[in-house]
Every structure is written in structure tokens, then in C-alpha cells.
Write an enzyme that holds these catalytic residues in place. Structure first.
Site, PDB file in Angstrom:
ATOM      1  CE  LYS A 210      -2.561   0.326   3.563  1.00 35.06           C
ATOM      2  NZ  LYS A 210      -1.620   1.081   4.418  1.00 35.06           N
TER       3      LYS A 210
ATOM      4  CG  PHE B  24      -3.555  -2.364   9.170  1.00 35.16           C
ATOM      5  CD1 PHE B  24      -2.459  -3.129   8.817  1.00 35.16           C
ATOM      6  CD2 PHE B  24      -3.598  -1.845  10.448  1.00 35.16           C
ATOM      7  CE1 PHE B  24      -1.423  -3.369   9.716  1.00 35.16           C
ATOM      8  CE2 PHE B  24      -2.568  -2.078  11.357  1.00 35.16           C
ATOM      9  CZ  PHE B  24      -1.493  -2.831  10.991  1.00 35.16           C
TER      10      PHE B  24
ATOM     11  CB  THR C 137       5.110  -0.014  -2.527  1.00 30.10           C
ATOM     12  OG1 THR C 137       5.850  -0.566  -1.443  1.00 30.10           O
ATOM     13  CG2 THR C 137       5.940  -0.075  -3.791  1.00 30.10           C
TER      14      THR C 137
ATOM     15  CD1 TRP D 266       8.443  -3.204  -4.635  1.00 29.71           C
ATOM     16  CD2 TRP D 266       9.467  -4.361  -6.253  1.00 29.71           C
ATOM     17  NE1 TRP D 266       9.474  -3.902  -4.061  1.00 29.71           N
ATOM     18  CE2 TRP D 266      10.124  -4.615  -5.025  1.00 29.71           C
ATOM     19  CE3 TRP D 266       9.949  -4.979  -7.415  1.00 29.71           C
ATOM     20  CZ2 TRP D 266      11.235  -5.467  -4.928  1.00 29.71           C
ATOM     21  CZ3 TRP D 266      11.040  -5.822  -7.322  1.00 29.71           C
ATOM     22  CH2 TRP D 266      11.673  -6.060  -6.084  1.00 29.71           C
TER      23      TRP D 266
ATOM     24  NE  ARG E 220      -0.183   5.200   8.590  1.00 30.86           N
ATOM     25  CZ  ARG E 220      -0.505   3.981   9.004  1.00 30.86           C
ATOM     26  NH1 ARG E 220      -0.963   3.804  10.214  1.00 30.86           N
ATOM     27  NH2 ARG E 220      -0.390   2.955   8.195  1.00 30.86           N
TER      28      ARG E 220
ATOM     29  CB  ALA F 298      -5.006   1.631  10.589  1.00 28.24           C
TER      30      ALA F 298
ATOM     31  CE  LYS G  14       4.439  -2.177   8.215  1.00 28.79           C
ATOM     32  NZ  LYS G  14       3.598  -0.986   8.445  1.00 28.79           N
TER      33      LYS G  14
ATOM     34  CG  PHE H 229       4.086  -9.745  -6.116  1.00 27.07           C
ATOM     35  CD1 PHE H 229       5.045 -10.080  -5.168  1.00 27.07           C
ATOM     36  CD2 PHE H 229       3.155  -8.773  -5.789  1.00 27.07           C
ATOM     37  CE1 PHE H 229       5.072  -9.483  -3.919  1.00 27.07           C
ATOM     38  CE2 PHE H 229       3.169  -8.164  -4.534  1.00 27.07           C
ATOM     39  CZ  PHE H 229       4.140  -8.514  -3.610  1.00 27.07           C
TER      40      PHE H 229
END
Length: 559
Positions: free
Chosen positions: A74, A304, A76, A412, A97, A276, A108, A384
Site C-alpha cells: 500500500k 491496513f 509502495t 515496484w 505516516r 490503524a 515489518k 508481482f
């Protein structure tokens, strides 16, 4: 295939521009930037105040499906879309954030985007950055110390030590501190009592900083914090023990938004960081509203899945700040669709169109939910390398049945060049005037009914259950004048239900409300459901085990 570089290797190779130059793109004079080194700076309160009369740009929210171990990307996508809008000639700012040390060293490993869609300096952002979280922790714990000190020196406010509502915080996952007994060791150490720690990102001070318009608003909100109750159950406020002024002093610099840049040298505001799942999950109002004055497009994220972050963005942040989003992006991946369709993580590399179709129910629920707020929505399929054309088409076909569009994004691997199609579509939606934004419920709705509305309309629950003590507490707050406040649901991020293992789009489940907390300064009621913890623990193998300094003195292991 060539070796794929890690996020930190890509970030370290970035060609960064001096932060004064990035500020210059936005018309921020050097004297209104307070540099922290060469690549990050705070924006002065004076400059921010001077922007108030300017017209707002378009506000774009990036949200996602429920997170899975497969990863959705998200942040990214938020960063990539900001770069993509700049690439097609729009003046855009990304607003995200700040990262908490808890998940950084826990699960993470970092939170600055990934691949060629990152904000830099990545290492600084994921560690101490400009010290905002430390300031919030210090201000929160100053109030904690002042409460116990006030009681020790005679308790002029007659605080009932059995009813102290204010805990302590630290920016780390530490389950051992969830419930403690303090002030042991004799008379000189005060009155022993039960207390505990939450993680800094769950602090009401964090929420207050992220919802305040300026320092004056900040001080007023800090003064409105309810620290506990007297024996007659009347509330005691932080201002009653004269804590608000000193807390504001500690937060003076932290209140100023942080300016950094993306890998493509586009501006990004990184400020505030409430979780969140246990808080309201959005970056600061002051960063978002300032960005809207300085850019044609502001791309921001909510934490999230859309059941948590987006709902709180709409019902708390937008309601409180008067913001009107113009479009929303829901991030999904083929891999996550397969996991929602029942496939295990180690089998995600194999094509399975049926599992993709089955898992799309989760995505569909989020699309329909966002539409309930009157905001036009588009789906970003974060690509991906293992995705097959047939699987991608299955997602596109499903989303089309919902009256929306799914666009494949390769930011990405390719940076802004891989997300141009989404950027063009966002411009179309934002300029169309289709957004008819309104929150899910009105201010005047009773508090328990607000909880039920979210549970039934967003989570598709069958019922909400709560002890009589919880319902009575909500009624007391309504009688005290807090009934107009929105509710902030503390719920697992992994499911629409309160069971983290229940994937897909469950319906008819029960939402148990365990506890309610009044955040009178922030301006919402926190509703704790299921097994959610406001102080997380570390996993069996924390990310910290792989974070170290290499022989050249560079950080390894952040991702």
C-alpha cells in the site's frame, strides 16, 4: 534473471537532492525550512499559517484489502502514484505516516515503500527520523508523571486512584509491560496502583497531534485529555493539573510536518503515525492540509485494509478536518487474492485462477464499502513477477462486475513509468466531479448505534455484543456531552471479523466489544473489540534479529 536489489540497497543508491531544492519546488523559502541534515527538514508554522487562504488541490486516498503475509504494497503504491502523477505533468505531493520502532523491529522491518517506489532517507525514516515519536512519548509520559506526582503531594483534585485512565507509553512492542503495578517500594515512591503501557502509536497524544490544526488547537486538545475520575465519577482533565502547557512545549517541533523526497526527487510529507488497528491510522491533518495548498494532487494513505484505515480516514480525519477526498485507490495483489481463496503462502507461485476468483470476494467487499462514502474508486493491482496474465485478467474481470476498473501497476520494479496508467485514471476520476463524499453516520447518532453501523455496514457483522457496563459507560459519556464524537474501532487488521484467521468476506459474524475508552482530547471514542492489544508483542523471530551494521558501517536488514 539479474539479482533483485533489496529495498535498502535501492534506497542507499538513490541520487538525492538537497532538501532546500525539494522545498523550492513547492515554493517554500529556505528560511521556512528547518533542516535535519541535508535530506530532511521541518516546515515552519509561520509558512503553514500563511497558506490558509489558498485553493485546495485534489485529495486522493490509497487504501487496500485486508493485509496478508503475501504483502500488498500500500505504501509502495502511494509513493509510486505520487511519482506517477508528477511524471505525467501534475504537481503532486505524497503524504504518508512515520514508522514506529515496534513493527520495524518486530514484523515489518520498515515502512517507507519498496523497490523503486520509496521515500528516502529510508534508514532515518524507519528509525529515529526527526524525533517526533520521542517527543510524543515524552509528552505522554510527562502527563503520567504529573498525575502520580499530583496524588503524592496531596491530591488536590481528589483523583480516585482506582479510576486513573491514563497509562504510560513507549515506542516498542513489549508484552511484559501491558499490565504492571507501579509505585512499589515504600512511602517515598507514592501510592501503589495497577497501570500499564501502550505503544506510542496508540497514545491519545499521537492522535491529538495528528488531528490538531495548529499549536493553539494542540494545547486546547491536550488540556481536554481525561486523566481519570473522582469518587463522584466526575472527570479530571490534564488542564486541571496544569499539564497542557508543558506538553505543548515538548511537542512544538514535532507539530511541524517533515519534508523528504522520493527516489525520483518528488516531495513527500511524512508526519505522524497512529496505527490503524488500535488508533485512527492516518498521517497528520496539518501535513495533509498544507500539502493541499501547495500541490494540484495530494496522495495519502490510510493504514491496513479499507475496513479500518479508510473508514477512519473518512469518518474521523475527513469529518474533523473538513476534507473531501476526490478519489480512492484500493491496492490488491494476485498473491493476496489467492491467500484469501485458501491457498498457503508456499504455494502462491503456482497459477490458480479459481483461487484468485474465490479470494476476490475480499476485494469486492472493500470496493463496495468505499463506494458507500460516495468516493469514486479504482483498484491498483500491485504486480508481482509470479503473476500470470490469466490471473491478472481474472481480477480485472471481477472488478469490472462491480462497476469499477482494475489497473495493473509495476511501480515496484519500474518506478513512475510502471504506474502511468493509474495516474491518468486518477486524474480522470478526480477531475470528473463524481465524488459525493459523506461520512457513514451523522454526529448526532448515539455512540452504540455508531458502533453497530460500522460493524454491520462495513464489517457485515450480524450483531454487536457488549456488557451492560460498556453500554452504561457510553450513555454516561453521552450525558456528559460526548455523544457527538465519532468512534474509533480497535480491531484486527487481518479480517472483516474480529477473528484474524477468518479471511475472505465473512458475513453474519459477531463483534464483541471488550472495552471503550474516551479520547476527549483527540475527539473520538476508542472501541476495543476481540483480542486486539494496545501494546503488541514481538513475534517468535523478530525482524530485529536480521538488522545490523555491516563492515562499511551501513545498516542491513531494514526492508
Amino acid at each position: 534473471m539479474a539479482d533483485v536489489k533489496s529495498d535498502i540497497e535501492i534506497a542507499r543508491a538513490a541520487s538525492k537532492k538537497p532538501i532546500i531544492e525539494i522545498g523550492g519546488k513547492l515554493g517554500i523559502p529556505p528560511e521556512h525550512l528547518l533542516p535535519y541534515g541535508h535530506d530532511k527538514a521541518k516546515i515552519s508554522a509561520e509558512f503553514i499559517a500563511a497558506q490558509k487562504g489558498k485553493k485546495n488541490g485534489k485529495l486522493i486516498l490509497v487504501t487496500a484489502i485486508n493485509p496478508t503475509p503475501a504483502g500488498e504494497g500500500k505504501t509502495t503504491t502511494t509513493v509510486g502514484l505520487g511519482d506517477g502523477l508528477n511524471r505525467i505533468g501534475k504537481k503532486a505531493i505524497t503524504c504518508i505516516r512515520e514508522a514506529s520502532l515496534g513493527p520495524c523491529f518486530g514484523v515489518k522491518g520498515g515502512a517507507a515503500g519498496g523497490g523503486y517506489a520509496q521515500v528516502v532517507p529510508m534508514e532515518d525514516m524507519n528509525l529515529h527520523f526527526t524525533g517526533d515519536f520521542h517527543a510524543i512519548t515524552s509528552a505522554h509520559n510527562l502527563l503520567s508523571a504529573l498525575i502520580d506526582n499530583h496524588i503524592y503531594w496531596g491530591n488536590e483534585q481528589n483523583i480516585d486512584i482506582r479510576r486513573i485512565a491514563w497509562r504510560r507509553v513507549m515506542d516498542m512492542n513489549d508484552r511484559a509491560l501491558r499490565h504492571i503495578v507501579g509505585s512499589l517500594g515504600g512511602v517515598a515512591n507514592g501510592y501503589p496502583r495497577e497501570t500499564g503501557f501502550d505503544i506510542t502509536v496508540a497514545s491519545e497524544v499521537m492522535a491529538i497531534l495528528c488531528l490538531s490544526m495548529d499549536l493553539k488547537d494542540l494545547e486546547k486538545r491536550l488540556g481536554n485529555i481525561i486523566i481519570g475520575y473522582r469518587r463522584d465519577k466526575s472527570p479530571v482533565f490534564a488542564r486541571d493539573i496544569k499539564a497542557d502547557g508543558a506538553m505543548t512545549v515538548l511537542l512544538k517541533d514535532a507539530m511541524q510536518p517533515n519534508l523528504v523526497q522520493t527516489l525520483e526527487n518528488n516531495p513527500a510529507f511524512v508526519h505522524g503515525g497512529p496505527f490503524a488497528n488500535i488508533a485512527h491510522g492516518c498521517n497528520s491533518v496539518i501535513a495533509t492540509t498544507t500539502a493541499l495548498k501547495l500541490a494540484d494532487y495530494v496522495v495519502t494513505e490510510a493504514g491496513f485494509g479499507a475496513d479500518l484505515g479508510a473508514e477512519k480516514f473518512f469518518d474521523i480525519k475527513c469529518r474533523k478536518a473538513g476534507l473531501k477526498p476526490d478519489a480512492a485507490v484500493i491496492v490488491a495483489t494476485v498473491r493476496a487474492m489467492k491467500m484469501n481463496g485458501g491457498i498457503k503462502k508456499d504455494e502462491l507461485g503456482k497459477e490458480n485462477i479459481e483461487a484468485v476468483r474465490k479470494g476476490c470476494a475480499n476485494l469486492g467487499r472493500h470496493v463496495q464499502n468505499v463506494k458507500k462514502f460516495g468516493v469514486p474508486v479504482v483498484v491498483a493491482i500491485n504486480h508481482f513477477i509470479s503473476d500470470t496474465d490469466a490471473e491478472i485478467q481474472a481480477v480485472k474481470d471481477y472488478v469490472a462486475t462491480l462497476g469499477a476498473e482494475a489497473i495493473l501497476c509495476k511501480h515496484w520494479a519500474q518506478g513512475s513509468a510502471g504506474i502511468e496508467a493509474l495516474a491518468h485514471r486518477i486524474v480522470e476520476l478526480a477531475e470528473s466531479g463524481l465524488s459525493q463524499f459523506s461520512p457513514l453516520y451523522p454526529d448526532e447518532m448515539p455512540l452504540f448505534q455508531k458502533i453497530e453501523t460500522i460493524a454491520k455496514d462495513i464489517y457485515h457483522a450480524g450483531e454487536v455484543i457488549a456488557d451492560k457496563s460498556v453500554r452504561d459507560q457510553l450513555r454516561v459519556w453521552e450525558d456528559q456531552g460526548y455523544g457527538h464524537l465519532p468512534v474509533c474501532m480497535a480491531k484486527t487488521q487481518y479480517s472483516f471479523s474480529t477473528d484474524p484467521n477468518l479471511r475472505g468476506a465473512p458475513s453474519g459474524h459477531t463483534v464483541p466489544v471488550r472495552e471503550v475508552r474516551l479520547s476527549a482530547g483527540a475527539g473520538f471514542v476508542v472501541v476495543i473489540t476481540g483480542e486486539i492489544m494496545t501494546m503488541p508483542g514481538l513475534p517468535k523471530v523478530p525482524s530485529s534479529e536480521k538488522i545490523f551494521l555491516n563492515e562499511e558501517g551501513f545498516i542491513e536488514g531494514l526492508f
